[in-house]
Scaffold this motif. Structure first.
Motif, PDB file in Angstrom:
ATOM      1  N   UNK A  82       0.557  -0.964   0.064  1.00 41.61           N
ATOM      2  CA  UNK A  82       0.220  -0.284   0.598  1.00 41.61           C
ATOM      3  C   UNK A  82       0.843   1.358   0.114  1.00 41.61           C
ATOM      4  N   UNK A  83       0.523   2.600  -0.468  1.00 37.81           N
ATOM      5  CA  UNK A  83       1.470   3.689  -1.079  1.00 37.81           C
ATOM      6  C   UNK A  83       0.526   4.917  -0.314  1.00 37.81           C
ATOM      7  N   UNK A  84       1.066   5.412   0.436  1.00 41.43           N
ATOM      8  CA  UNK A  84       0.436   6.605   0.855  1.00 41.43           C
ATOM      9  C   UNK A  84       1.096   7.734   0.941  1.00 41.43           C
ATOM     10  N   UNK A  85       0.761   9.333   1.209  1.00 42.66           N
ATOM     11  CA  UNK A  85       1.425  10.081   0.069  1.00 42.66           C
ATOM     12  C   UNK A  85       1.836  10.804   1.118  1.00 42.66           C
ATOM     13  N   UNK A  86       2.496  11.666   1.101  1.00 39.93           N
ATOM     14  CA  UNK A  86       2.123  13.846   1.865  1.00 39.93           C
ATOM     15  C   UNK A  86       2.001  14.325   0.863  1.00 39.93           C
ATOM     16  N   UNK A  87       1.243  15.723   1.583  1.00 40.21           N
ATOM     17  CA  UNK A  87       1.100  17.069   0.889  1.00 40.21           C
ATOM     18  C   UNK A  87       2.374  17.538  -0.382  1.00 40.21           C
ATOM     19  N   UNK A  88       1.579  17.965  -1.273  1.00 41.24           N
ATOM     20  CA  UNK A  88       3.175  17.973  -2.014  1.00 41.24           C
ATOM     21  C   UNK A  88       3.836  19.615  -0.793  1.00 41.24           C
ATOM     22  N   UNK A  89       5.195  20.394  -1.328  1.00 38.96           N
ATOM     23  CA  UNK A  89       5.623  21.395  -1.186  1.00 38.96           C
ATOM     24  C   UNK A  89       5.983  22.501  -1.878  1.00 38.96           C
ATOM     25  N   UNK A  90       5.896  23.154  -2.104  1.00 36.04           N
ATOM     26  CA  UNK A  90       6.301  24.007  -2.917  1.00 36.04           C
ATOM     27  C   UNK A  90       7.065  24.460  -3.079  1.00 36.04           C
ATOM     28  N   UNK A  91       7.833  24.758  -3.912  1.00 40.35           N
ATOM     29  CA  UNK A  91       9.759  25.741  -4.316  1.00 40.35           C
ATOM     30  C   UNK A  91       9.228  27.300  -3.491  1.00 40.35           C
ATOM     31  N   UNK A  92      10.524  27.823  -2.690  1.00 42.23           N
ATOM     32  CA  UNK A  92      10.056  29.238  -2.211  1.00 42.23           C
ATOM     33  C   UNK A  92      11.527  29.803  -3.647  1.00 42.23           C
ATOM     34  N   UNK A  93      10.824  31.305  -2.997  1.00 41.93           N
ATOM     35  CA  UNK A  93      12.239  32.009  -4.563  1.00 41.93           C
ATOM     36  C   UNK A  93      14.009  31.445  -4.407  1.00 41.93           C
ATOM     37  N   UNK A  94      14.392  30.575  -4.121  1.00 41.82           N
ATOM     38  CA  UNK A  94      15.529  30.858  -3.868  1.00 41.82           C
ATOM     39  C   UNK A  94      15.673  29.185  -4.092  1.00 41.82           C
ATOM     40  N   UNK A  95      14.547  28.386  -4.564  1.00 44.15           N
ATOM     41  CA  UNK A  95      15.370  27.058  -5.206  1.00 44.15           C
ATOM     42  C   UNK A  95      15.036  26.263  -4.045  1.00 44.15           C
ATOM     43  N   UNK A  96      14.656  26.184  -3.132  1.00 50.38           N
ATOM     44  CA  UNK A  96      14.349  25.166  -2.311  1.00 50.38           C
ATOM     45  C   UNK A  96      12.775  25.061  -1.661  1.00 50.38           C
ATOM     46  N   UNK A  97      12.894  23.326  -0.975  1.00 51.13           N
ATOM     47  CA  UNK A  97      11.702  22.999  -0.880  1.00 51.13           C
ATOM     48  C   UNK A  97      12.571  22.186   0.473  1.00 51.13           C
ATOM     49  N   UNK A  98      10.462  22.337   1.384  1.00 49.75           N
ATOM     50  CA  UNK A  98      11.130  20.979   2.920  1.00 49.75           C
ATOM     51  C   UNK A  98      10.095  20.189   2.012  1.00 49.75           C
ATOM     52  N   UNK A  99       9.996  18.893   2.677  1.00 49.20           N
ATOM     53  CA  UNK A  99       8.781  18.438   2.930  1.00 49.20           C
ATOM     54  C   UNK A  99       8.966  17.541   4.732  1.00 49.20           C
ATOM     55  N   UNK A 100       8.277  17.716   5.259  1.00 47.23           N
ATOM     56  CA  UNK A 100       8.124  17.431   7.555  1.00 47.23           C
ATOM     57  C   UNK A 100       7.140  16.399   7.275  1.00 47.23           C
ATOM     58  N   UNK A 101       7.018  15.265   7.399  1.00 48.51           N
ATOM     59  CA  UNK A 101       5.503  14.438   7.226  1.00 48.51           C
ATOM     60  C   UNK A 101       5.773  13.292   8.038  1.00 48.51           C
ATOM     61  N   UNK A 102       4.345  12.676   9.029  1.00 49.98           N
ATOM     62  CA  UNK A 102       4.987  11.521   9.596  1.00 49.98           C
ATOM     63  C   UNK A 102       4.001  10.264   8.952  1.00 49.98           C
ATOM     64  N   UNK A 103       5.165   9.195   8.989  1.00 48.68           N
ATOM     65  CA  UNK A 103       4.328   8.140   9.027  1.00 48.68           C
ATOM     66  C   UNK A 103       3.892   7.755   9.873  1.00 48.68           C
ATOM     67  N   UNK A 104       2.485   6.894   9.817  1.00 45.36           N
ATOM     68  CA  UNK A 104       1.686   6.274  10.770  1.00 45.36           C
ATOM     69  C   UNK A 104       2.093   4.961  10.687  1.00 45.36           C
ATOM     70  N   UNK A 105       2.308   4.311  12.001  1.00 43.69           N
ATOM     71  CA  UNK A 105       3.127   3.289  12.494  1.00 43.69           C
ATOM     72  C   UNK A 105       2.605   1.779  12.680  1.00 43.69           C
ATOM     73  N   UNK A 106       1.016   2.509  12.351  1.00 46.28           N
ATOM     74  CA  UNK A 106       0.128   1.043  12.439  1.00 46.28           C
ATOM     75  C   UNK A 106       0.225   0.512  11.108  1.00 46.28           C
ATOM     76  N   UNK A 107       0.545   1.234   9.454  1.00 45.69           N
ATOM     77  CA  UNK A 107       0.656   1.215   8.295  1.00 45.69           C
ATOM     78  C   UNK A 107       1.582   0.873   7.687  1.00 45.69           C
ATOM     79  N   UNK A 108       2.972   0.230   8.677  1.00 45.07           N
ATOM     80  CA  UNK A 108       4.540   0.212   8.566  1.00 45.07           C
ATOM     81  C   UNK A 108       5.336  -0.718   8.778  1.00 45.07           C
ATOM     82  N   UNK A 109       5.702  -1.112   8.444  1.00 46.08           N
ATOM     83  CA  UNK A 109       6.072  -2.771   7.838  1.00 46.08           C
ATOM     84  C   UNK A 109       6.843  -3.323   6.824  1.00 46.08           C
ATOM     85  N   UNK A 110       7.700  -4.242   6.911  1.00 39.33           N
ATOM     86  CA  UNK A 110       8.706  -4.843   6.498  1.00 39.33           C
ATOM     87  C   UNK A 110       9.740  -3.512   5.762  1.00 39.33           C
TER      88      UNK A 110
END
Length: 295
Positions: A82-110
């Motif tokens: 199963x695949x999950x995704x974080x909301x998209x992050x957009x680039x600032x005027x300096x060309x940088x983007x940061x994604x900060x997200x939480x992966x729900x443990x109950x849906x993780x394994x392997x």
């Protein structure tokens, strides 16, 4: 030349700089390792990553402005596919983007496959031939795999009552296996814990462990790893039929297990060699970093 062969222009190597994934450990951020040792099933993971793009080069090489793309991140668990995704992050005027997200443990394994992409969100106005135009088009991507090492040494765990199965009711655990070498490993191998063994069930549960519980987990880990190595030894001729097995398949995991082992003994052993073979397996398991380590 483009970094990848796609039906549209993509950036050259070096135009997009992928900074390392970071994992929040307590109050501190640290690099996300390839193997997350000691992870408790169900524990959430907070991860973050920064991507830096040379906006001028990106426009020259792709025909797309940074305002028309976003940083997208998704993750897939090998056990559930199963695949999950974080909301998209957009680039600032300096060309940088940061994604900060939480992966729900109950849906993780392997094994987690973390996929980060710079993808088109808005088609360029008056685009030229060869320029990406369909929203969702991936201009560049990066994939990192992370093994979640839980108490059963990377295996999914289920707790059941053995009296309701064909398994001996006095057994503490059982490893479900497969000899289908192209099957997904984390979807076919599973550790079954006998609910009647309350001590082991409590030890496998998430949370802090006392010394006795940790000892039980070490023995479980060593036993499971030993079975995996013995299976790999029995199937080594079949494993040698291919130079490379599909990623995270049964053949892939068994091949890597065999390659990491120092063993070169015949299988199955004769009755005279059985005791020595078991000792060799025990030593090889510790060599692989499984089970109880010497202090």
């Amino acid at each position: 030349m483009p970094a990848e062969v796609r039906p549209y222009l993509v950036p050259e190597a070096g135009t997009v700089v992928w900074q390392p994934w970071l994992l929040l450990d307590g109050h501190d951020w640290r690099p996300l390792p390839d193997e997350l040792d000691g992870w408790d099933p169900g524990t959430d993971l907070r991860i973050a990553r920064r991507v830096q793009i040379d906006a001028t080069r990106f426009l020259q090489e792709t025909g797309v402005e940074l305002r028309n793309v976003a940083l997208a991140v998704s993750w897939t668990s090998s056990t559930t596919d199963m695949t999950e995704a974080a909301p998209p992050a957009y680039f600032d005027v300096g060309g940088g983007a940061v994604v900060d997200t939480v992966l729900v443990g109950e849906r993780l394994s392997g094994v987690l496959a973390l996929r980060a992409t710079v993808s088109l969100v808005h088609p360029p106005v008056g685009r030229a031939v060869g320029v990406a135009a369909v929203p969702g088009s991936v201009l560049v991507e990066d994939v990192q795999r992370v093994v979640l090492e839980n108490v059963s040494s990377m295996f999914p765990v289920s707790e059941i009552d053995f009296t309701q199965t064909r398994l001996p009711p006095a057994a503490s655990w059982h490893l479900e296996t497969s000899t289908d070498l192209v099957a997904p490993f984390y979807g076919t191998f599973r550790v079954l814990i006998n609910r009647r063994d309350r001590e082991l069930s409590a030890a496998v549960a998430r949370g802090a462990k006392d010394k006795r519980q940790q000892a039980l987990l070490d023995e479980l880990q060593a036993g499971v790893a030993g079975l995996l190595l013995e299976l790999a030894l029995h199937m080594r001729d079949d494993l040698a039929d291919r130079d490379e097995w599909p990623a995270d398949s049964v053949g892939d995991v068994l091949s890597r297990t065999l390659a990491a082992s120092p063993l070169s003994v015949p299988v199955p052993p004769s009755p005279v060699e059985l005791a020595e073979f078991r000792t060799q397996i025990s030593g090889a398991i510790r060599h692989l970093g499984r089970g109880r380590m010497f202090q």
